[in-house]
Write a protein that holds these residues in place. Sequence first.
Motif, PDB file in Angstrom:
ATOM      1  N   TRP A  20      59.993 -61.588  44.631  1.00 15.34           N
ATOM      2  CA  TRP A  20      59.349 -60.443  45.276  1.00 15.34           C
ATOM      3  C   TRP A  20      58.259 -59.825  44.407  1.00 15.34           C
ATOM      4  O   TRP A  20      57.423 -59.080  44.895  1.00 15.34           O
ATOM      5  N   TYR A  21      58.245 -60.128  43.110  1.00  8.55           N
ATOM      6  CA  TYR A  21      57.420 -59.361  42.171  1.00  8.55           C
ATOM      7  C   TYR A  21      56.379 -60.200  41.443  1.00  8.55           C
ATOM      8  O   TYR A  21      55.982 -59.869  40.325  1.00  8.55           O
ATOM      9  N   GLY A  22      55.891 -61.248  42.064  1.00  8.35           N
ATOM     10  CA  GLY A  22      54.917 -62.098  41.395  1.00  8.35           C
ATOM     11  C   GLY A  22      53.644 -61.386  40.999  1.00  8.35           C
ATOM     12  O   GLY A  22      52.967 -61.785  40.052  1.00  8.35           O
ATOM     13  N   GLY A  23      53.305 -60.313  41.685  1.00  9.23           N
ATOM     14  CA  GLY A  23      52.087 -59.568  41.377  1.00  9.23           C
ATOM     15  C   GLY A  23      52.310 -58.452  40.375  1.00  9.23           C
ATOM     16  O   GLY A  23      51.666 -57.403  40.458  1.00  9.23           O
ATOM     17  N   ILE A  24      53.170 -58.678  39.412  1.00  9.59           N
ATOM     18  CA  ILE A  24      53.642 -57.614  38.540  1.00  9.59           C
ATOM     19  C   ILE A  24      52.514 -56.908  37.787  1.00  9.59           C
ATOM     20  O   ILE A  24      52.518 -55.689  37.639  1.00  9.59           O
ATOM     21  N   LEU A  25      51.526 -57.640  37.292  1.00 12.39           N
ATOM     22  CA  LEU A  25      50.448 -56.988  36.537  1.00 12.39           C
ATOM     23  C   LEU A  25      49.590 -56.108  37.448  1.00 12.39           C
ATOM     24  O   LEU A  25      49.055 -55.086  37.010  1.00 12.39           O
ATOM     25  N   GLU A  26      49.444 -56.508  38.716  1.00 14.49           N
ATOM     26  CA  GLU A  26      48.714 -55.673  39.668  1.00 14.49           C
ATOM     27  C   GLU A  26      49.455 -54.364  39.934  1.00 14.49           C
ATOM     28  O   GLU A  26      48.843 -53.314  40.131  1.00 14.49           O
ATOM     29  N   VAL A  27      50.787 -54.415  39.942  1.00 16.41           N
ATOM     30  CA  VAL A  27      51.578 -53.193  40.113  1.00 16.41           C
ATOM     31  C   VAL A  27      51.313 -52.248  38.944  1.00 16.41           C
ATOM     32  O   VAL A  27      51.151 -51.032  39.126  1.00 16.41           O
ATOM     33  N   GLY A  28      51.247 -52.810  37.725  1.00 14.19           N
ATOM     34  CA  GLY A  28      50.945 -51.985  36.560  1.00 14.19           C
ATOM     35  C   GLY A  28      49.563 -51.371  36.634  1.00 14.19           C
ATOM     36  O   GLY A  28      49.382 -50.174  36.348  1.00 14.19           O
ATOM     37  N   ALA A  34      47.462 -66.774  34.813  1.00 20.33           N
ATOM     38  CA  ALA A  34      46.324 -67.117  33.950  1.00 20.33           C
ATOM     39  C   ALA A  34      46.043 -65.995  32.952  1.00 20.33           C
ATOM     40  O   ALA A  34      45.711 -66.263  31.780  1.00 20.33           O
ATOM     41  N   ILE A  35      46.177 -64.738  33.391  1.00 19.33           N
ATOM     42  CA  ILE A  35      45.992 -63.608  32.478  1.00 19.33           C
ATOM     43  C   ILE A  35      47.024 -63.656  31.354  1.00 19.33           C
ATOM     44  O   ILE A  35      46.707 -63.422  30.177  1.00 19.33           O
ATOM     45  N   LEU A  36      48.266 -63.991  31.702  1.00 20.04           N
ATOM     46  CA  LEU A  36      49.320 -64.065  30.689  1.00 20.04           C
ATOM     47  C   LEU A  36      49.059 -65.202  29.699  1.00 20.04           C
ATOM     48  O   LEU A  36      49.205 -65.023  28.482  1.00 20.04           O
ATOM     49  N   PRO A  67      41.382 -70.764  28.517  1.00 20.00           N
ATOM     50  CA  PRO A  67      40.393 -70.475  29.562  1.00 20.00           C
ATOM     51  C   PRO A  67      41.038 -70.401  30.939  1.00 20.00           C
ATOM     52  O   PRO A  67      42.042 -71.076  31.215  1.00 20.00           O
ATOM     53  N   VAL A  68      40.445 -69.609  31.821  1.00 19.30           N
ATOM     54  CA  VAL A  68      41.049 -69.313  33.122  1.00 19.30           C
ATOM     55  C   VAL A  68      41.362 -70.576  33.909  1.00 19.30           C
ATOM     56  O   VAL A  68      42.480 -70.734  34.433  1.00 19.30           O
ATOM     57  N   PHE A  69      40.412 -71.488  34.012  1.00 19.97           N
ATOM     58  CA  PHE A  69      40.636 -72.684  34.829  1.00 19.97           C
ATOM     59  C   PHE A  69      41.840 -73.471  34.332  1.00 19.97           C
ATOM     60  O   PHE A  69      42.709 -73.862  35.118  1.00 19.97           O
ATOM     61  N   TRP A  70      41.907 -73.713  33.035  1.00 20.45           N
ATOM     62  CA  TRP A  70      43.013 -74.510  32.498  1.00 20.45           C
ATOM     63  C   TRP A  70      44.324 -73.747  32.556  1.00 20.45           C
ATOM     64  O   TRP A  70      45.397 -74.352  32.702  1.00 20.45           O
ATOM     65  N   ALA A  71      44.259 -72.431  32.465  1.00 22.12           N
ATOM     66  CA  ALA A  71      45.476 -71.636  32.634  1.00 22.12           C
ATOM     67  C   ALA A  71      46.014 -71.756  34.058  1.00 22.12           C
ATOM     68  O   ALA A  71      47.226 -71.850  34.280  1.00 22.12           O
ATOM     69  N   VAL A 119      42.506 -49.065  29.149  1.00 20.66           N
ATOM     70  CA  VAL A 119      43.233 -50.330  29.257  1.00 20.66           C
ATOM     71  C   VAL A 119      42.277 -51.474  28.936  1.00 20.66           C
ATOM     72  O   VAL A 119      41.200 -51.580  29.520  1.00 20.66           O
ATOM     73  N   GLU A 120      42.685 -52.331  28.018  1.00 23.59           N
ATOM     74  CA  GLU A 120      41.853 -53.473  27.641  1.00 23.59           C
ATOM     75  C   GLU A 120      42.181 -54.709  28.473  1.00 23.59           C
ATOM     76  O   GLU A 120      41.285 -55.425  28.916  1.00 23.59           O
ATOM     77  N   ILE A 121      43.468 -54.987  28.671  1.00 27.83           N
ATOM     78  CA  ILE A 121      43.881 -56.190  29.398  1.00 27.83           C
ATOM     79  C   ILE A 121      44.709 -55.819  30.620  1.00 27.83           C
ATOM     80  O   ILE A 121      44.350 -56.094  31.752  1.00 27.83           O
ATOM     81  N   SER A 122      45.829 -55.185  30.393  1.00 30.56           N
ATOM     82  CA  SER A 122      46.740 -54.753  31.453  1.00 30.56           C
ATOM     83  C   SER A 122      47.568 -53.597  30.900  1.00 30.56           C
ATOM     84  O   SER A 122      47.916 -53.598  29.724  1.00 30.56           O
ATOM     85  N   PRO A 123      47.895 -52.603  31.724  1.00 29.37           N
ATOM     86  CA  PRO A 123      48.709 -51.491  31.217  1.00 29.37           C
ATOM     87  C   PRO A 123      50.007 -51.948  30.560  1.00 29.37           C
ATOM     88  O   PRO A 123      50.368 -51.452  29.489  1.00 29.37           O
TER      89      PRO A 123
END
Length: 393
Positions: free
Chosen positions: A54-62, A137-139, A147-151, A284-288
């Motif tokens: 249910w919580y795959g979007g966890i960083l967006e919630v932050g 990818a952010i994690l 890099p984003v693509f390879w992540a 915030v630099e990356i994620s809260p």
Amino acid sequence: MNLFTVDHTLIFLYFLTTLGFGFYKKSGKDINSFLFAGRKLTIPALISTLVSTWYGGILEVGRFTYENGIVTWIIFGFFYYVAAFLFVKFIAPKIIQSNIPTIPELFFRSFGKWPALIAIFCVILLTTPAPYLKILAILFDFVWDIPVFWALVLGSFLSIIYAATGGFSAIVRTDKLQFVLMFFGFAILLSSAWSKYGGISFLIANTPEFAFSIPGHFSWTFIFVWGFIALITFIDPGFYQRSFAGRSLQTVQKGILISVLFWVIFDGMTVLSGLYALAILPTVEISPYLDLANILLPPFSKGLFLVSLFAIVMSTVDSFTFISAITIGRDLPTILGLKLTDDEMIQLTRVGLGITAIFSICLALYFEYAVDIWYLAGSFVVPALLVPLVAGL
């Protein structure tokens, strides 16, 4: 870069353990075992797989909590609890009684070929793991500067390799691990913030006025649009699949109701963590959550928290990828009138895993934020599927 710091080592161990759970045993050779775990899911299995996915979007919630405050709980919490209760009362019994395993097949039997093909398109859009791959990818970038693509490629690969051999049962096994880790990680972050800075009084005194205001920055109209999007629960293919895979109607209903209780607890933990970030971090630099962990947690605790974030996201990526693969490998041939054996259908589902991964990587590269994909999919798919699905059931 040193790949063997404490937190890096813990994350390596997490991935090894997850793969071990996933590869523990192969799925049965019949389609019912591969796609629906033989329809034998127990209450604990249902709870762990429903809550963790249910919580795959966890960083967006932050991010959303940091920018908008406690209204996040209304938008991403309360409306979904109501929808889940309605699902238990009205939708779950119909799924069990109808004995129809997927949404596209329900549309096919109820309305015919072309509506079913539209349903396939909607389900693929709804279950694309693209938003969660973006967060994964952010994690990966945060931990290893990938890099984003390879992540995105790495995240897709790690989430589908065990599903290809173990099917839905493998995903449920890994979800049991993810369930424990997600609560443990946020308990570490919250307890550290609470002990260092204090409780609710500290948050009220050190956050902007909007933080504890409802509707906050938004109009009530905007909030109720999100309330409508919460009805996506009725047409959530993950809910549908897990309801169909439950051992009995009673098992499914109890499993969902107990899951709501765990959602309430975890939502409280994530929103409070976001409020601590708002109170403590000037920017915030990356994620809260990630920035808060950087300043609060020592290496070992930080590693455990990062593991919990990976667990939350991975549990959603593998589940959504698998459901989309079922739609491609099972539903599409069925609706097109192809007569396939169980083995052929399983092989096509495995091909569907790869197709889903490629499509989702492309989608993730196109959108900037995961929430943009949610809003697009929700505002399009809910009106298209909701009324026909209820009518069909």
